[in-house]
Design a protein around this motif. Structure first.
Motif, mmCIF file in Angstrom:
data_model
loop_
_atom_site.group_PDB
_atom_site.id
_atom_site.type_symbol
_atom_site.label_atom_id
_atom_site.label_comp_id
_atom_site.label_asym_id
_atom_site.label_seq_id
_atom_site.Cartn_x
_atom_site.Cartn_y
_atom_site.Cartn_z
ATOM 1 N N THR A 231 0.850 -1.201 0.000
ATOM 2 C CA THR A 231 0.000 0.000 0.000
ATOM 3 C C THR A 231 0.882 1.246 0.000
ATOM 4 O O THR A 231 1.759 1.395 0.838
ATOM 5 N N ARG A 232 0.621 2.122 -0.980
ATOM 6 C CA ARG A 232 1.386 3.375 -1.090
ATOM 7 C C ARG A 232 0.884 4.382 -0.066
ATOM 8 O O ARG A 232 -0.289 4.345 0.311
ATOM 9 N N ILE B 120 -0.945 8.367 -3.728
ATOM 10 C CA ILE B 120 -0.984 8.281 -5.194
ATOM 11 C C ILE B 120 -1.571 9.588 -5.706
ATOM 12 O O ILE B 120 -2.576 10.089 -5.175
ATOM 13 N N LYS C 105 -3.072 -1.939 -14.543
ATOM 14 C CA LYS C 105 -2.223 -1.823 -13.354
ATOM 15 C C LYS C 105 -3.111 -1.487 -12.148
ATOM 16 O O LYS C 105 -3.991 -0.619 -12.238
ATOM 17 N N LYS C 106 -2.874 -2.196 -11.021
ATOM 18 C CA LYS C 106 -3.690 -1.942 -9.826
ATOM 19 C C LYS C 106 -2.791 -1.520 -8.673
ATOM 20 O O LYS C 106 -1.747 -2.133 -8.456
ATOM 21 N N GLU C 107 -3.194 -0.480 -7.963
ATOM 22 C CA GLU C 107 -2.411 0.018 -6.840
ATOM 23 C C GLU C 107 -3.340 0.379 -5.695
ATOM 24 O O GLU C 107 -4.510 0.705 -5.914
#
Ligand code: NAP
Length: 307
Positions: free
Chosen positions: A2-3, A6, A99-101
């Protein structure tokens, strides 16, 4: 993984948010989208961004912001975000490329896009003489006649720029007074190649393969007339790019993201900056300012979660 943060969008707001987030040690990931650099990529001389005594080209200013981000270690991904999930934290972000973030905080800086008249004939001849970007397309209208629709700063800027190439520029405005700032109005009115048609709307773009003219309707008298031109530039403002957020956070009546004075949206942990939340000022420098605020607010939010 987990960032911490974003950032969605790569205009003045997104890049500034990334610069501040990087310097705060938040290791930001920035989705630059397909139109990297935002609206400044479509601008010529910028003479109101502080720190540049001489005008700087919009794309060059954005390139400099991007390089500044890269030097500070911002991860920039040139993909378009197609989906966000704001109902629970961490927030999920997905791109068109798959892409998943996940992120603890999000900064929405998706900006706004050019508005169109909405005519069938406009759509048909898009790219065949109809354009919303004089900076991109003026070159194709060397010694040709063009019409610009709108009465704001964009219309004045585009008209003035077009005179470098076109033989004649006619501004068509729906009222008899311009909305543009005094300095931009005067510059356009002084230009010998620019003339104005007031109180008029484009009813139809004429031509089959290429633009050959426009049919104008005088909104006061109801009379129509055809004006010959080979190019039609639409400069009537912008729509906020909020489609992917709709239904997940509060938007105002015009569709812009609602924030408080500290760039906080109705969803805790989601901040918004730049043209996506600002229908009033819409300047490169105000976008940078709110970008900075959003990054500082993201940092504060994360600290509060930890304590
Ligand atoms: P704007 O200020 O919203 O002006 C839009 C213009 O288009 C108005 O004159 C409006 O007419 C007209 N219009 C809107 N919808 C229309 C329609 N459907 N049909 C016909 N005409 C229509 O937009 P903008 O010119 O893009 O400027 C946006 C912001 O960017 C402003 O804050 C501006 O100062 C800034 N800007 C600054 C610079 C610079 O300083 N270099 C350059 C470009 C833009 P009404 O007047 O009748 O409403």
């Amino acid at each position: 993984m987990t960032r911490k943060v974003i950032i969605i969008g790569s205009g003045s707001a997104g890049y500034t948010a990334a610069i501040y987030a990087a310097r705060a040690g938040l290791d930001p990931l920035l989705f630059a989208g397909v139109s990297v650099g935002g609206q400044l990529m479509l601008t010529s001389d910028v003479e109101n961004f502080p720190g540049f005594p001489n005008p700087i080209l919009g794309p060059e200013l954005m390139e400099r912001m991007k390089k500044q981000c890269e030097r500070l270690g911002v991860e920039i991904v040139a993909e378009n975000v197609s989906k966000v999930e704001l109902k629970k934290r961490p927030f999920a972000v997905e791109t068109t490329e798959g892409k998943k973030e996940l992120a603890e905080t999000l900064i929405l800086a998706t900006g706004a896009s050019a508005r169109w008249l909405g005519l069938e004939s406009e759509k048909k001849l898009m790219g065949h003489g109809v354009s919303a970007c004089a900076i991109c397309d003026a070159f194709f209208f060397k010694n040709k006649k063009v019409v610009v629709v709108g009465g704001g700063d964009s219309a004045m800027e585009e008209s003035t720029f077009l005179t470098k190439f076109a033989s004649q520029v006619t501004v068509v405005h729906r009222r008899d007074q311009l909305r543009a700032s005094q300095i931009m109005q005067e510059r356009a009115k002084r230009n010998q190649k620019i003339s104005f048609i007031w109180d008029s709307a484009v009813e139809e773009v004429l031509g089959n393969e290429e633009v050959q003219g426009v049919r104008l309707k005088n909104l006061k008298t109801g009379k129509t007339r055809d004006v010959e031109c080979q190019g039609l530039f639409i400069a009537i403002g912008h729509e906020p790019n909020t489609g992917i957020f709709r239904g997940q956070l509060e938007l105002d009546s015009k569709g812009y993201v609602k924030t408080d004075a500290r760039t906080r949206t109705s969803v805790p942990g989601v901040l918004a900056a730049g043209d996506v939340m600002d229908s009033l000022y819409r300047q490169a420098v105000t976008a940078a300012g709110t970008g900075c605020m959003a990054a500082l607010e993201a940092e504060k939010f994360l600290q509060e979660q930890e304590s």
